[in-house]
Motif scaffolding. Structure first.
Motif, PDB file in Angstrom:
ATOM      1  N   THR A 192       0.850  -1.198   0.000  1.00  0.00           N
ATOM      2  CA  THR A 192       0.000   0.000   0.000  1.00  0.00           C
ATOM      3  C   THR A 192       0.883   1.245   0.000  1.00  0.00           C
ATOM      4  OG1 THR A 192      -0.068  -0.055   2.415  1.00  0.00           O
ATOM      5  CG2 THR A 192      -1.908  -1.087   1.260  1.00  0.00           C
ATOM      6  N   GLY A 193       0.331   2.337  -0.504  1.00  0.00           N
ATOM      7  CA  GLY A 193       1.033   3.617  -0.476  1.00  0.00           C
ATOM      8  C   GLY A 193       2.374   3.550  -1.179  1.00  0.00           C
ATOM      9  N   THR A 194       3.436   3.887  -0.439  1.00  0.00           N
ATOM     10  CA  THR A 194       4.774   3.911  -1.040  1.00  0.00           C
ATOM     11  C   THR A 194       5.418   2.526  -1.077  1.00  0.00           C
ATOM     12  OG1 THR A 194       5.713   4.448   1.128  1.00  0.00           O
ATOM     13  CG2 THR A 194       5.201   6.303  -0.332  1.00  0.00           C
ATOM     14  N   SER A 195       4.776   1.539  -0.490  1.00  0.00           N
ATOM     15  CA  SER A 195       5.338   0.183  -0.487  1.00  0.00           C
ATOM     16  C   SER A 195       4.958  -0.538  -1.773  1.00  0.00           C
ATOM     17  CB  SER A 195       4.819  -0.612   0.716  1.00  0.00           C
ATOM     18  OG  SER A 195       5.234  -0.023   1.923  1.00  0.00           O
ATOM     19  N   THR A 196       5.965  -0.969  -2.520  1.00  0.00           N
ATOM     20  CA  THR A 196       5.718  -1.681  -3.782  1.00  0.00           C
ATOM     21  C   THR A 196       6.010  -3.167  -3.660  1.00  0.00           C
ATOM     22  OG1 THR A 196       7.977  -1.205  -4.527  1.00  0.00           O
ATOM     23  CG2 THR A 196       6.244   0.371  -5.153  1.00  0.00           C
ATOM     24  N   ARG A 197       6.462  -3.608  -2.467  1.00  0.00           N
ATOM     25  CA  ARG A 197       6.700  -5.031  -2.220  1.00  0.00           C
ATOM     26  C   ARG A 197       6.416  -5.319  -0.749  1.00  0.00           C
ATOM     27  NH1 ARG A 197      11.974  -2.745  -2.461  1.00  0.00           N
ATOM     28  NH2 ARG A 197      13.238  -3.207  -0.611  1.00  0.00           N
ATOM     29  N   PRO A 198       6.140  -6.552  -0.405  1.00  0.00           N
ATOM     30  CA  PRO A 198       5.857  -6.879   0.996  1.00  0.00           C
ATOM     31  C   PRO A 198       7.062  -6.571   1.898  1.00  0.00           C
ATOM     32  CG  PRO A 198       5.196  -8.675  -0.460  1.00  0.00           C
ATOM     33  CD  PRO A 198       5.980  -7.728  -1.292  1.00  0.00           C
ATOM     34  N   PHE A 199       6.777  -6.132   3.107  1.00  0.00           N
ATOM     35  CA  PHE A 199       7.794  -5.840   4.124  1.00  0.00           C
ATOM     36  C   PHE A 199       8.857  -4.864   3.599  1.00  0.00           C
ATOM     37  CE2 PHE A 199       6.159 -10.094   5.203  1.00  0.00           C
ATOM     38  CZ  PHE A 199       5.758  -9.883   6.517  1.00  0.00           C
ATOM     39  N   GLN A 200       8.420  -3.873   2.847  1.00  0.00           N
ATOM     40  CA  GLN A 200       9.367  -2.917   2.278  1.00  0.00           C
ATOM     41  C   GLN A 200       9.739  -1.849   3.291  1.00  0.00           C
ATOM     42  OE1 GLN A 200       8.151  -1.142  -1.402  1.00  0.00           O
ATOM     43  NE2 GLN A 200       9.970   0.145  -1.584  1.00  0.00           N
ATOM     44  N   LEU A 201      11.025  -1.608   3.445  1.00  0.00           N
ATOM     45  CA  LEU A 201      11.517  -0.555   4.326  1.00  0.00           C
ATOM     46  C   LEU A 201      11.516   0.771   3.579  1.00  0.00           C
ATOM     47  CD1 LEU A 201      12.812   0.433   6.950  1.00  0.00           C
ATOM     48  CD2 LEU A 201      15.040  -0.262   6.021  1.00  0.00           C
ATOM     49  N   THR A 202      10.861   1.770   4.159  1.00  0.00           N
ATOM     50  CA  THR A 202      10.832   3.104   3.566  1.00  0.00           C
ATOM     51  C   THR A 202      11.295   4.126   4.599  1.00  0.00           C
ATOM     52  OG1 THR A 202       8.543   3.532   4.242  1.00  0.00           O
ATOM     53  CG2 THR A 202       8.879   2.471   2.092  1.00  0.00           C
TER      54      THR A 202
END
Length: 523
Positions: A192-202
């Motif tokens: 969701t949002g800025t996450s384009t992959r699971p468990f993504q660190l932003t």
């Protein structure tokens, strides 16, 4: 335990950290009159985190002597290259015994080894300029490095920021000596949002965790990055690394970068970028890089880790602790000989190791596809991050622990998500860097547990047909779609179509699957 994620996040950090630092309720343990308060805390840590490890060592699988013993898919070790390493480590150039090797060394490590480490990291990290031996420190493993760095960078009660899930041993490393806490940036599987992959660190997630901690009066001194990431297997892109380092610079945080799996990227489609290979570090005086031989060279029994830092204050402070964490002289010689043998490393070892890791990874992930179990499909490290949420009826950490114990009762040791402080119950890590016969038997035991659990859930649903069964489980699409490599950022439908077709073909060939999934059941 049973509370949901939002409730857990809403609790004050001060309350939450007591639970997460101890992993358990201290009242469950008998206080020893022979130990200090600090000693009792250390004892609690050991008792709460090593149950599976102790069970394995008491009942190890052996093909001949103990075929019904426990197969260890929980400890992150490479068991595929003993033949290569034992041969190399017993060659004549390894067997040197000179007076300096039997005397006290410079506590940072013998200079001949530090020079070799600098050359090795320059080459394999693709450093833009030669790295300097004066910036290298040698200790007996990366656990000791985490402990030493936490002690010299933080005061007791201060904190280090880290994204979850993460390798849980770090908690002990920084807490037991330095009394340094961890602040968590929670990652989850939703895209969701800025996450384009699971468990993504932003950076946004790091900012939120940092501000939440500061709002409660917690002083955060550093950020830990694991690259490649354990247990996810993620490899950070150069732009991601730059963003994380810029975030740390803005907030004057030290960055401890653990690159211990850097040579265990086993597929040519994935590219590892070392922080030491960047053209410019945003804050070189606060950037500290760790590496060791236990993972990449399949010798976890040889305790060797190295720190590279341009900050001589940090280097000297860590060196003062090397008296407690030194590497013996003969081992320093062997490691130097190993690291300088570039031809053998490139032409023999890495080629064979990567091929074996890739084959073992393919076997385990094919088995998971056959079972219809989702997982993160990555190409680094020794592990696969698996989604067992559909086997949890209520979706709690208590239920996750029961499933973990059930695997252990069936003689296969896995690591459950709670051990990595995962925010979602039901994720497990499996180690695949093992010999074929153990992988086959271990996966058979896993299959048995999952099939039994599936039948139990079906039986419970028949008895309680009105009760919703969606909480805590993957939904119907999640169960048959496998998360693919993030290096190929395509739409969810197209990127997973091949996996979906392959899975359906495998399932349709299985009469057992057809029996379990009738039209009536779907209706």
């Amino acid at each position: 335990g049973g509370g949901d994620l939002q409730e857990m996040r809403a609790r004050r950090l001060g309350e939450r950290r007591v639970d997460l630092q101890g992993f358990c309720n201290p009242s469950d343990f008998q206080k020893s009159p022979y130990l200090s308060a600090r000693g009792n805390i250390a004892n609690i840590f050991r008792g709460s985190t090593e149950e599976g490890y102790k069970a394995y060592h008491a009942d190890k699988y052996d093909e001949d002597k103990n075929p019904n013993g426990i197969i260890n898919f929980g400890t992150s070790e490479n068991k595929l290259c003993f033949d290569l390493m034992s041969k190399r480590l017993t060659q004549t150039d390894m067997n040197l015994m000179e007076p300096p090797l039997l005397q006290y060394p410079d506590w940072k490590g013998h200079m001949f080894l530090r020079e070799e480490v600098a050359r090795f990291l320059t080459y394999y990290c693709k450093a833009p300029a030669p790295l300097k031996a004066e910036n290298v420190i040698v200790l007996n493993g990366c656990g000791s490095l985490f402990s030493a760095l936490a002690t010299v960078l933080c005061d007791p009660g201060e904190a280090v920021l880290i994204a979850t899930p993460f390798y849980g041993g770090i908690t002990q490393s920084i807490f037991l000596y330095g009394n340094v806490k961890l602040v968590y940036a929670y990652l989850d599987s939703k895209i969701t949002g800025t996450s384009t992959r699971p468990f993504q660190l932003t950076v946004e997630k790091l900012e939120k965790a940092l501000q939440d901690a500061r709002a409660e009066g917690v002083t955060v001194r550093a950020l830990i990055l694991l690259n490649p990431q354990n247990p996810l297997g993620d490899i950070y892109s150069l732009s991601e690394l730059r963003d994380y380092l810029e975030f740390a610079k803005r907030h004057e945080l030290h960055v401890i970068v653990d690159e211990i799996y850097m040579l265990s990227v086993f597929d040519e489609s994935a590219t590892f970028h070392s922080v030491l290979g960047m053209d410019r570090l945003p804050d070189p005086q606060r950037t500290h890089v760790m590496w060791g031989i236990s993972k990449d060279f399949a010798v976890s029994g040889i305790r060797f880790g190295t720190l590279y830092t341009e900050n001589q204050d940090v280097a000297n402070a860590v060196a003062s602790l090397c008296y407690f964490h030194g590497v013996c002289g003969p081992v320093q010689h062997k490691v130097a000989q190993l690291l300088r043998d570039r031809d053998w490393i490139n032409q023999v070892y890495l080629r064979a190791n990567h091929a074996r890791l890739k084959a073992a990874h393919t076997y385990v992930t094919d088995e998971l596809k056959t079972l219809g179990v989702p997982f993160l499909n990555r190409n680094a490290g020794f592990f696969v991050w698996i989604d067992f949420r559909k086997y949890l009826k209520t979706g709690t950490f208590e239920e996750e622990l029961l499933l973990w114990r059930r695997f252990l009762d069936n003689k296969v040791l896995l690591s459950c998500g709670k051990a990595f402080e995962c925010s979602e119950p039901g994720w497990f890590r499996i180690i695949f860097a093992d010999k074929t016969h153990r992988l086959q038997l271990g996966m058979q035991r896993i299959r048995k547990v999952l099939e039994e659990r599936e039948q139990e859930i079906l039986a419970e649903e028949k008895e309680q047909p009105c009760q919703s069964d969606q909480d805590g489980k993957a939904d119907s699409t999640d169960e048959v779609i496998f998360v693919s490599r993030h290096q190929e950022p395509t739409s969810a439908g197209s990127s997973n179509l091949g996996d979906l077709i392959g899975l359906l073909q495998q399932q349709m060939r299985s009469s057992d699957w057809l029996q379990k999934n009738t039209a009536e059941q779907f209706a």
